[in-house]
Design a protein around this motif. Structure first.
Motif, PDB file in Angstrom:
ATOM      1  N   PRO A 171       0.869  -0.849  -0.062  1.00 52.32           N
ATOM      2  CA  PRO A 171      -0.112  -0.362  -0.223  1.00 52.32           C
ATOM      3  C   PRO A 171       0.785   1.327  -0.234  1.00 52.32           C
ATOM      4  CG  PRO A 171      -0.050  -0.778   2.067  1.00 52.32           C
ATOM      5  CD  PRO A 171       0.478  -1.980   1.650  1.00 52.32           C
ATOM      6  N   LYS A 172       0.232   2.783   0.215  1.00 51.33           N
ATOM      7  CA  LYS A 172       1.209   3.712  -0.793  1.00 51.33           C
ATOM      8  C   LYS A 172       1.159   4.155   1.024  1.00 51.33           C
ATOM      9  CE  LYS A 172      -1.242   6.061  -4.688  1.00 51.33           C
ATOM     10  NZ  LYS A 172      -2.009   6.282  -4.967  1.00 51.33           N
ATOM     11  N   LYS A 173       2.110   4.754   1.132  1.00 49.61           N
ATOM     12  CA  LYS A 173       2.223   5.220   3.197  1.00 49.61           C
ATOM     13  C   LYS A 173       1.136   5.218   3.500  1.00 49.61           C
ATOM     14  CE  LYS A 173       5.676   7.503   5.778  1.00 49.61           C
ATOM     15  NZ  LYS A 173       4.568   7.633   6.944  1.00 49.61           N
ATOM     16  N   SER A 174       0.351   6.892   3.245  1.00 45.97           N
ATOM     17  CA  SER A 174      -0.680   7.075   3.429  1.00 45.97           C
ATOM     18  C   SER A 174      -1.777   6.069   3.741  1.00 45.97           C
ATOM     19  CB  SER A 174      -1.574   8.225   2.074  1.00 45.97           C
ATOM     20  OG  SER A 174      -1.666   7.750   1.886  1.00 45.97           O
ATOM     21  N   GLU A 175      -1.857   5.273   3.035  1.00 42.43           N
ATOM     22  CA  GLU A 175      -2.865   3.691   3.397  1.00 42.43           C
ATOM     23  C   GLU A 175      -2.664   3.334   4.715  1.00 42.43           C
ATOM     24  OE1 GLU A 175      -2.899   1.992  -0.318  1.00 42.43           O
ATOM     25  OE2 GLU A 175      -4.245   3.533  -1.302  1.00 42.43           O
ATOM     26  N   LEU A 176      -1.268   2.978   4.982  1.00 39.83           N
ATOM     27  CA  LEU A 176      -0.640   2.313   5.808  1.00 39.83           C
ATOM     28  C   LEU A 176      -0.687   2.465   7.110  1.00 39.83           C
ATOM     29  CD1 LEU A 176       1.238  -0.611   6.722  1.00 39.83           C
ATOM     30  CD2 LEU A 176       3.231   0.741   5.429  1.00 39.83           C
ATOM     31  N   ASP A 177      -0.582   4.265   6.323  1.00 39.95           N
ATOM     32  CA  ASP A 177      -0.703   5.102   8.225  1.00 39.95           C
ATOM     33  C   ASP A 177      -1.820   4.830   8.750  1.00 39.95           C
ATOM     34  OD1 ASP A 177       2.772   5.770   8.350  1.00 39.95           O
ATOM     35  OD2 ASP A 177       1.882   7.524   7.189  1.00 39.95           O
ATOM     36  N   ALA A 178      -2.922   5.086   7.673  1.00 41.27           N
ATOM     37  CA  ALA A 178      -4.253   4.506   8.061  1.00 41.27           C
ATOM     38  C   ALA A 178      -4.636   3.232   8.383  1.00 41.27           C
ATOM     39  CB  ALA A 178      -4.625   4.827   6.834  1.00 41.27           C
ATOM     40  N   THR A 179      -4.324   2.283   7.938  1.00 38.79           N
ATOM     41  CA  THR A 179      -4.499   0.908   8.064  1.00 38.79           C
ATOM     42  C   THR A 179      -3.831   0.596  10.003  1.00 38.79           C
ATOM     43  OG1 THR A 179      -4.465  -0.320   5.985  1.00 38.79           O
ATOM     44  CG2 THR A 179      -3.808  -1.627   8.278  1.00 38.79           C
ATOM     45  N   LEU A 180      -2.199   1.096   9.860  1.00 43.79           N
ATOM     46  CA  LEU A 180      -1.997   1.070  11.056  1.00 43.79           C
ATOM     47  C   LEU A 180      -2.867   1.758  12.997  1.00 43.79           C
ATOM     48  CD1 LEU A 180       0.257   0.190  12.690  1.00 43.79           C
ATOM     49  CD2 LEU A 180       1.387   2.484  12.365  1.00 43.79           C
ATOM     50  N   ALA A 181      -3.399   2.659  12.354  1.00 44.54           N
ATOM     51  CA  ALA A 181      -3.826   3.430  13.300  1.00 44.54           C
ATOM     52  C   ALA A 181      -5.512   3.177  13.192  1.00 44.54           C
ATOM     53  CB  ALA A 181      -4.337   5.165  13.103  1.00 44.54           C
ATOM     54  N   ARG A 182      -5.883   2.509  12.067  1.00 47.42           N
ATOM     55  CA  ARG A 182      -7.216   1.406  12.814  1.00 47.42           C
ATOM     56  C   ARG A 182      -6.769   0.472  13.483  1.00 47.42           C
ATOM     57  NH1 ARG A 182      -8.753   1.797   7.686  1.00 47.42           N
ATOM     58  NH2 ARG A 182      -7.427  -0.630   7.239  1.00 47.42           N
ATOM     59  N   THR A 183      -6.001   0.043  13.444  1.00 42.43           N
ATOM     60  CA  THR A 183      -6.144  -1.439  13.643  1.00 42.43           C
ATOM     61  C   THR A 183      -5.588  -1.049  15.346  1.00 42.43           C
ATOM     62  OG1 THR A 183      -4.820  -2.134  11.565  1.00 42.43           O
ATOM     63  CG2 THR A 183      -3.975  -3.638  13.701  1.00 42.43           C
ATOM     64  N   LYS A 184      -4.658   0.030  15.250  1.00 44.97           N
ATOM     65  CA  LYS A 184      -4.731   0.026  16.799  1.00 44.97           C
ATOM     66  C   LYS A 184      -5.743   0.184  17.575  1.00 44.97           C
ATOM     67  CE  LYS A 184       0.589   1.934  16.575  1.00 44.97           C
ATOM     68  NZ  LYS A 184       1.284   3.115  16.579  1.00 44.97           N
ATOM     69  N   GLN A 185      -6.988   0.731  16.989  1.00 46.18           N
ATOM     70  CA  GLN A 185      -7.866   1.827  17.564  1.00 46.18           C
ATOM     71  C   GLN A 185      -8.861   0.214  18.142  1.00 46.18           C
ATOM     72  OE1 GLN A 185     -10.143   4.226  15.627  1.00 46.18           O
ATOM     73  NE2 GLN A 185     -11.427   5.104  16.817  1.00 46.18           N
ATOM     74  N   GLN A 186      -8.681  -0.682  17.109  1.00 44.75           N
ATOM     75  CA  GLN A 186      -9.678  -1.683  17.227  1.00 44.75           C
ATOM     76  C   GLN A 186      -9.074  -2.696  17.952  1.00 44.75           C
ATOM     77  OE1 GLN A 186      -9.552  -2.380  12.532  1.00 44.75           O
ATOM     78  NE2 GLN A 186     -11.055  -2.427  12.141  1.00 44.75           N
ATOM     79  N   ILE A 187      -8.077  -2.973  17.884  1.00 47.13           N
ATOM     80  CA  ILE A 187      -7.530  -3.499  19.327  1.00 47.13           C
ATOM     81  C   ILE A 187      -7.201  -3.085  21.005  1.00 47.13           C
ATOM     82  CG2 ILE A 187      -6.099  -5.529  17.920  1.00 47.13           C
ATOM     83  CD1 ILE A 187      -3.655  -4.123  18.502  1.00 47.13           C
ATOM     84  N   ALA A 188      -7.623  -2.152  20.487  1.00 47.18           N
ATOM     85  CA  ALA A 188      -7.390  -1.002  22.601  1.00 47.18           C
ATOM     86  C   ALA A 188      -7.855  -1.733  23.695  1.00 47.18           C
ATOM     87  CB  ALA A 188      -7.914   0.078  21.866  1.00 47.18           C
TER      88      ALA A 188
END
Length: 235
Positions: A171-188
């Motif tokens: 993925p593009k960096k912006s897409e990867l950053d968004a996925t990373l942030a979303r993943t952290k939120q989902q497992i919080a």
């Protein structure tokens, strides 16, 4: 001249660095130990085990090979769902790496899925020496419903797991950053999830050193002696 006494500001402690320990652990020989297709074929519990789980075609075998520096230790295939057993690898005599069957591939029969699911459940239920599951998530897609189902099962079984994003070069960096942030939120709020999410690319060797370091830290925390001269000191 100011005669007011001053206090030296104490240094801010730094986090221990396990990079060298991780490198030396995986510089050792990694060898196939055994495979189990049914729960009665599981090997005796011996030392710590760290298991890799993930959807079919998430790049699990490629990551295992990149981690160990062995191009053919784990079989890779363009056909999802090829790993149909629990595969046990000895890593330098320090721990056992377990490659778990992939899940979520629709073309596999329901009977096969049920057999795999039972094998995984039996493994999770009775493996007292299982230190952590590394749950691989494709960075292009993020967490999918069947990933949630696996995390529900791990939370219920109180088995520690850590998310590892794979194929981060896609993925593009912006897409990867968004996925990373979303993943952290989902497992919080998930009770058994480790808060740190690792990002890797087997093709570009991205994040491999960090993953090795995370495993070294886990081993150290569980009392496994690290290679000589690599036990980190907090600065």
């Amino acid at each position: 001249m100011n005669d007011t006494p001053t206090r030296d500001t104490p240094p801010v402690p730094t986090e221990p660095d396990y990079t060298e320990a991780g490198r030396k652990i995986f510089a050792r020989e990694s060898d196939f130990r055994t495979a189990a297709e049914k729960s009665d074929g599981l090997p005796p519990m011996q030392g710590l085990e760290i298991a890799f789980a993930g959807r079919s075609n998430v790049g699990k075998s490629s990551l295992v090979n990149a981690l160990t520096g062995r191009n053919s230790l784990a079989r890779t295939s363009h056909t999802p769902g090829r790993t149909q057993q629990l595969i046990f690898f000895d890593v330098g005599g320090l721990f056992t790496l377990v490659d778990m069957p992939g899940y979520g591939y629709a073309a596999v029969s329901k009977q096969k899925v049920a057999a795999w699911t039972q094998l995984v459940r039996d493994y999770l239920r009775g493996r007292a020496n299982l230190a952590r599951i590394l749950l691989l998530i494709d960075a292009r897609h993020g967490i999918k419903p069947n990933d949630d189902e696996i995390m529900d099962m791990l939370d219920k079984a109180a088995v520690s797991y850590q998310i590892v994003l794979t194929k981060a070069d896609a993925p593009k960096k912006s897409e990867l950053d968004a996925t990373l942030a979303r993943t952290k939120q989902q497992i919080a709020r998930r009770p058994a999830a480790h808060p740190q999410v690792l990002v890797t690319s087997s093709r570009e060797a991205e994040g491999i050193a960090e993953l090795r370091a995370a495993i070294a830290q886990l081993l150290h925390e569980r009392g496994v002696p690290l290679p000589a001269g690599t036990t980190p000191q907090t600065g």
